[in-house]
Design an enzyme around this catalytic site. Sequence first.
Site, PDB file in Angstrom:
ATOM      1  CD  GLU A   1      18.715  64.593  46.092  1.00  0.00           C
ATOM      2  OE1 GLU A   1      17.836  64.942  45.287  1.00  0.00           O
ATOM      3  OE2 GLU A   1      19.927  64.804  45.896  1.00  0.00           O
TER       4      GLU A   1
ATOM      5  CE1 TYR B   1      17.207  62.933  41.219  1.00  0.00           C
ATOM      6  CE2 TYR B   1      15.908  63.250  43.234  1.00  0.00           C
ATOM      7  CZ  TYR B   1      16.934  63.631  42.377  1.00  0.00           C
ATOM      8  OH  TYR B   1      17.723  64.697  42.712  1.00  0.00           O
TER       9      TYR B   1
ATOM     10  CG  ASP C   1      16.956  65.287  37.710  1.00  0.00           C
ATOM     11  OD1 ASP C   1      17.610  65.088  36.647  1.00  0.00           O
ATOM     12  OD2 ASP C   1      17.158  66.269  38.433  1.00  0.00           O
TER      13      ASP C   1
END
Length: 337
Positions: free
Chosen positions: A33, A116, A134
């Site tokens: 991520e 996020y 996102d």
Amino acid sequence: MNFSNKLIDWYNLNKRDLPWRLTKDPYRIWVSEIILQQTRIEHGEKYYHKFLKKYPNISYLASTSNDELLKIWEGLGYYSRALNMHKTALIVQEKFDGKFPSKYSDLIELPGIGDYTASAVSSICSDEVQPVVDGNVLRFLSRLYKIDLPIDTAKTKTYFKNLGFKLIKGVKPGDFNQAMMDYGSMVCKPRKSCCQDCMFSSECVAFNTDSVMQYPFKKKKIKIKDRYLNYVVILSDDKKTRIKKRNSEGIWKNLYEFPLIETKKESTHNDIIKKLDIDFLELKDVKRIKHKLSHQLLHISFYIFRVGDIFDDFISIQSLNKYPFPKPLNKFISELV
Ligand code: SF4
């Protein structure tokens, strides 16, 4: 079938075959991520493998040096991400006994982890009901429901987060989040969205009002700042040069560079020679390039000087590849070696 189930069915048939989808290890999901923020998947995938080869678990990452870590990160940009990962690794070692957390409330406290990333890791690794917001999700939902809110405000992010909480109900949170992001990047694309093949076209408000390309929109226009970076590259006859670590805040912190003179406008080599005030340097060449960052346009000049005498702090050009450099400097160095 409701929106979320339809989306997950699509995901199960169309999901991309990506290495981080083979695991639920929070450390690996976190690595993926962070790497994928502001990075294309194909580019990020190479770094994911390289990173995990060097740092297969959190204790390897915690015991690395910033120089080593930035060398691995070289070329990915947004270097503060890597430095925050190192800080996080040290905290995880101490506070979580080396076990990377997977709960939203623990994750959100760690450096470099915002809503996020905490939502992505906690939903994928521990099925926590946390919708991700996102760029892909913002685009997809703002078109689907024709949401007239600028996407670059905190208030709008909260609005979409709340919308996400409604949509995620009753389905597997990790699958839902990944499906939303995949649908946004594979079907509801920024420029060439595939509306003709989209299974939501009959209910998509932007599509049915012929206004797809008007969504999403931003409040503020990004102002690009011009910067003029003049690098003084001093080469000795026996192929040595001088570099230094960039300590200032802002771009490229902790990366290496040649001695720098920053000016307010484009300089000539005479301007630079005057500023240097050293008369034993012989100018050999000047190379100019431009490099675009999200908020800055860098006008980079390399003034290559030749010198007979060697200074104490010179290092061989061959050894430059051991140090982390910003991307445009690396390109210059590869032509120099
Ligand atoms: S119809 Fe087009 S704009 Fe609407 S959700 Fe589908 S791909 Fe996106």
